[in-house]
Design a protein around this motif. Structure first.
Motif, PDB file in Angstrom:
ATOM      1  N   HIS A 316       3.483 -42.119 -35.005  1.00  0.00           N
ATOM      2  CA  HIS A 316       4.719 -42.046 -35.779  1.00  0.00           C
ATOM      3  C   HIS A 316       5.885 -41.478 -34.938  1.00  0.00           C
ATOM      4  CE1 HIS A 316       2.314 -43.161 -39.174  1.00  0.00           C
ATOM      5  NE2 HIS A 316       1.671 -41.966 -39.218  1.00  0.00           N
ATOM      6  N   LEU A 317       5.897 -41.737 -33.660  1.00  0.00           N
ATOM      7  CA  LEU A 317       6.906 -41.184 -32.747  1.00  0.00           C
ATOM      8  C   LEU A 317       8.249 -41.927 -32.950  1.00  0.00           C
ATOM      9  CD1 LEU A 317       4.712 -40.976 -29.543  1.00  0.00           C
ATOM     10  CD2 LEU A 317       5.184 -39.145 -31.201  1.00  0.00           C
ATOM     11  N   SER A 318       9.273 -41.124 -32.782  1.00  0.00           N
ATOM     12  CA  SER A 318      10.618 -41.761 -32.824  1.00  0.00           C
ATOM     13  C   SER A 318      10.996 -42.346 -31.464  1.00  0.00           C
ATOM     14  CB  SER A 318      11.694 -40.757 -33.269  1.00  0.00           C
ATOM     15  OG  SER A 318      11.757 -39.677 -32.350  1.00  0.00           O
ATOM     16  N   SER A 319      10.464 -41.717 -30.388  1.00  0.00           N
ATOM     17  CA  SER A 319      10.690 -42.207 -29.023  1.00  0.00           C
ATOM     18  C   SER A 319       9.559 -41.742 -28.135  1.00  0.00           C
ATOM     19  CB  SER A 319      12.051 -41.718 -28.489  1.00  0.00           C
ATOM     20  OG  SER A 319      12.050 -40.313 -28.369  1.00  0.00           O
ATOM     21  N   MET A 320       9.372 -42.426 -26.989  1.00  0.00           N
ATOM     22  CA  MET A 320       8.313 -42.089 -26.033  1.00  0.00           C
ATOM     23  C   MET A 320       8.958 -41.708 -24.725  1.00  0.00           C
ATOM     24  SD  MET A 320       5.502 -45.036 -26.874  1.00  0.00           S
ATOM     25  CE  MET A 320       6.717 -46.344 -26.702  1.00  0.00           C
ATOM     26  N   VAL A 321       8.666 -40.533 -24.190  1.00  0.00           N
ATOM     27  CA  VAL A 321       9.263 -40.053 -22.941  1.00  0.00           C
ATOM     28  C   VAL A 321       8.455 -40.568 -21.764  1.00  0.00           C
ATOM     29  CG1 VAL A 321       9.891 -38.004 -21.603  1.00  0.00           C
ATOM     30  CG2 VAL A 321      10.181 -38.043 -24.116  1.00  0.00           C
ATOM     31  N   ARG A 335       8.789 -37.705 -28.953  1.00  0.00           N
ATOM     32  CA  ARG A 335       9.481 -36.912 -29.952  1.00  0.00           C
ATOM     33  C   ARG A 335       9.015 -37.352 -31.337  1.00  0.00           C
ATOM     34  NH1 ARG A 335      13.488 -33.942 -27.508  1.00  0.00           N
ATOM     35  NH2 ARG A 335      14.131 -34.699 -25.423  1.00  0.00           N
ATOM     36  N   VAL A 336       9.130 -36.339 -32.285  1.00  0.00           N
ATOM     37  CA  VAL A 336       8.672 -36.573 -33.648  1.00  0.00           C
ATOM     38  C   VAL A 336       9.569 -37.625 -34.288  1.00  0.00           C
ATOM     39  CG1 VAL A 336       8.324 -35.510 -35.926  1.00  0.00           C
ATOM     40  CG2 VAL A 336       7.746 -34.236 -33.840  1.00  0.00           C
ATOM     41  N   GLY A 337       8.945 -38.501 -35.130  1.00  0.00           N
ATOM     42  CA  GLY A 337       9.719 -39.529 -35.839  1.00  0.00           C
ATOM     43  C   GLY A 337       9.059 -39.887 -37.153  1.00  0.00           C
ATOM     44  N   ALA A 338       9.456 -41.021 -37.722  1.00  0.00           N
ATOM     45  CA  ALA A 338       8.932 -41.471 -39.011  1.00  0.00           C
ATOM     46  C   ALA A 338       8.660 -42.959 -38.970  1.00  0.00           C
ATOM     47  CB  ALA A 338       9.916 -41.132 -40.108  1.00  0.00           C
ATOM     48  N   THR A 339       8.195 -43.460 -37.820  1.00  0.00           N
ATOM     49  CA  THR A 339       7.906 -44.880 -37.705  1.00  0.00           C
ATOM     50  C   THR A 339       6.536 -45.182 -38.275  1.00  0.00           C
ATOM     51  OG1 THR A 339       7.011 -44.566 -35.472  1.00  0.00           O
ATOM     52  CG2 THR A 339       9.345 -45.080 -35.658  1.00  0.00           C
ATOM     53  N   GLY A 340       6.348 -46.417 -38.699  1.00  0.00           N
ATOM     54  CA  GLY A 340       5.059 -46.817 -39.260  1.00  0.00           C
ATOM     55  C   GLY A 340       4.981 -46.549 -40.745  1.00  0.00           C
ATOM     56  N   ASN A 341       3.774 -46.371 -41.217  1.00  0.00           N
ATOM     57  CA  ASN A 341       3.529 -46.185 -42.643  1.00  0.00           C
ATOM     58  C   ASN A 341       3.638 -44.690 -42.952  1.00  0.00           C
ATOM     59  OD1 ASN A 341       2.880 -46.543 -45.287  1.00  0.00           O
ATOM     60  ND2 ASN A 341       0.701 -46.985 -44.899  1.00  0.00           N
ATOM     61  N   VAL A 342       4.838 -44.211 -43.216  1.00  0.00           N
ATOM     62  CA  VAL A 342       5.060 -42.784 -43.463  1.00  0.00           C
ATOM     63  C   VAL A 342       6.042 -42.635 -44.621  1.00  0.00           C
ATOM     64  CG1 VAL A 342       4.611 -42.111 -41.068  1.00  0.00           C
ATOM     65  CG2 VAL A 342       6.911 -42.688 -41.805  1.00  0.00           C
ATOM     66  N   THR A 343       6.158 -41.409 -45.103  1.00  0.00           N
ATOM     67  CA  THR A 343       7.146 -41.074 -46.129  1.00  0.00           C
ATOM     68  C   THR A 343       8.196 -40.128 -45.596  1.00  0.00           C
ATOM     69  OG1 THR A 343       5.729 -39.250 -46.896  1.00  0.00           O
ATOM     70  CG2 THR A 343       5.467 -41.412 -47.966  1.00  0.00           C
ATOM     71  N   GLY A 344       7.922 -39.538 -44.365  1.00  0.00           N
ATOM     72  CA  GLY A 344       8.885 -38.620 -43.790  1.00  0.00           C
ATOM     73  C   GLY A 344       8.509 -38.326 -42.348  1.00  0.00           C
ATOM     74  N   PRO A 345       9.382 -37.678 -41.590  1.00  0.00           N
ATOM     75  CA  PRO A 345       9.077 -37.401 -40.179  1.00  0.00           C
ATOM     76  C   PRO A 345       7.906 -36.405 -40.038  1.00  0.00           C
ATOM     77  CG  PRO A 345      11.126 -36.327 -40.823  1.00  0.00           C
ATOM     78  CD  PRO A 345      10.712 -37.158 -42.004  1.00  0.00           C
ATOM     79  N   HIS A 346       6.990 -36.739 -39.216  1.00  0.00           N
ATOM     80  CA  HIS A 346       5.833 -35.849 -38.911  1.00  0.00           C
ATOM     81  C   HIS A 346       5.083 -36.426 -37.708  1.00  0.00           C
ATOM     82  CE1 HIS A 346       3.834 -38.908 -41.399  1.00  0.00           C
ATOM     83  NE2 HIS A 346       2.718 -38.577 -40.697  1.00  0.00           N
ATOM     84  N   LEU A 347       4.204 -35.606 -37.110  1.00  0.00           N
ATOM     85  CA  LEU A 347       3.332 -36.064 -36.015  1.00  0.00           C
ATOM     86  C   LEU A 347       1.935 -36.220 -36.592  1.00  0.00           C
ATOM     87  CD1 LEU A 347       2.625 -36.640 -33.023  1.00  0.00           C
ATOM     88  CD2 LEU A 347       2.260 -34.161 -32.763  1.00  0.00           C
TER      89      LEU A 347
END
Length: 372
Positions: A316-321, A335-347
């Motif tokens: 569920h990353l917002s970006s990959m370094v 970095r933490v994000g909310a991509t994929g099957n999620v309801t809010g930002p989390h790792l």
């Protein structure tokens, strides 16, 4: 039966001459050749002997005189043998030997009783006519017997009684010695048994003490080993704390491993760390990034493979370094994000040992010294 004439009075013992022959009538010389009348004594014709009777003087240790008894026996014998011809024969005077004198001569010829061995000790030298003092007779007899016994024992002539007494004393000594030996053996046996019991008890006590000591030593060793193990574990965790870190610095734990929900096709396979979007995600441990990109419901995902083969999935990353290569502990990889099957930002973090099925990440993080 015709009665006979009275028998002439017998001569007195004092009327014999030196030869012991009585000189009767018609025989003045006393040679016994004079004329004699036949004499047949009967109960009616024999008169009692009257006149002087000689009483033999009693001597100490001499023989008793029995002239009278012997004379009566001779008269009876002569009377019995001459009953048949008593009527035709004149009375015959009887010449009897001086038995008393013969006894005196025999007594004079014998040795004195006092000179005989052993017997002399039994005869007192005191005057027999003197009255003994009170107890002197018993004392003299006792002294004589003691002297006789001592004499017999000294010269080896002890009688059967002394030999029997010696044998009895020897048997008594032997029995007493055997009893004492048996008592000593019994005492020694009892002492040996008691010593064996004491030794057994002492050995049992020593064994018990040794067992207790060994148990104490084993307990102390166990405690020491436990303390050493705890210390080693603490050191290991401290070292791991330096090599393992949490994936995000500030977080809130939300959905855990194994939970179910309508948004997941199966039970939850990881642990969610809620954090604001853009929060740095760090490498938990050094390893190699083997995958990085879009993973469907996981959104953007990075797979970090550790040296032992364990895979760590960051989702569920917002970006990959960093998308490949080796990384070290604490390196920022995304970095933490909310991509994929999620309801809010989390790792979303998954732990897969040996690249296999996922396990609960929380125990694994704690085992590696991470406080979560």
């Amino acid at each position: 039966m015709a009665s006979n004439r009275p028998a002439p009075e017998g001569p007195s013992a004092y009327e014999f001459d030196d030869r012991g022959v009585f000189p009767g009538p018609g025989d003045p010389d006393g040679n016994g050749d004079g004329p004699w009348e036949e004499w047949n004594p009967t109960e009616e014709s024999v008169r009692s002997v009257r006149g002087k009777h000689r009483v033999a003087k009693q001597r100490s240790g001499g023989l008793a005189r029995g002239g009278t008894v012997l004379g009566v026996g001779v008269i009876a014998a002569v009377g019995a043998s001459g009953m048949a011809s008593a009527e035709d024969r004149p009375p015959v005077p009887i010449s009897m030997p001086d038995v008393g004198g013969m006894a005196d001569d025999l007594s004079d010829a014998l040795p004195d009783a006092a000179s005989l061995p052993v017997v002399g000790g039994l005869i007192s030298d005191a005057d027999p006519s003197a009255a003994p003092a009170s107890g002197s007779t018993v004392a003299a007899a006792s002294g004589s017997l003691t002297q006789a016994t001592r004499t017999g024992a000294e010269d080896g002539s002890a009688g059967p009684g002394e030999a029997l007494r010696s044998r009895i004393l020897q048997q008594a000594d032997a029995q007493q010695g055997a009893a004492e030996e048996e008592a000593r053996d019994t005492a020694e046996h009892s002492a040996v048994q008691q010593a064996a019991k004491d030794a057994t008890a002492h050995q049992a006590s020593a064994e018990k003490a040794a067992a207790a000591k060994k148990a104490a030593e084993m307990e102390a060793k166990r405690q020491a080993e436990e303390a050493a193990r705890r210390k080693a574990e603490a050191e290991r965790l401290a070292k791991l704390a330096q090599s393992y870190i949490a994936p995000v610095a500030s977080f809130t734990l939300t959905a855990g491993f194994g939970e179910s929900g309508d948004r997941w096709a199966a039970d939850h396979t990881g642990q969610d760390f809620a954090a604001p979007t853009g929060t740095p995600v760090k490498a938990i441990h050094s390893g190699t990034i083997t995958q990085a990109g879009w993973a469907g419901s996981y959104g953007y995902r990075i797979v970090l493979t550790l040296d032992d083969g364990t895979e760590l999935w960051f989702c569920h990353l917002s970006s990959m370094v960093k998308t490949s290569g080796k990384v070290s502990t604490g390196d920022v990889i995304a970095r933490v994000g909310a991509t994929g099957n999620v309801t809010g930002p989390h790792l979303h973090l998954e732990v897969r040992p040996g690249a296999g099925d996922p396990i609960d990440p929380m125990p694994w993080l704690r085992d590696h010294g991470i406080k979560v």
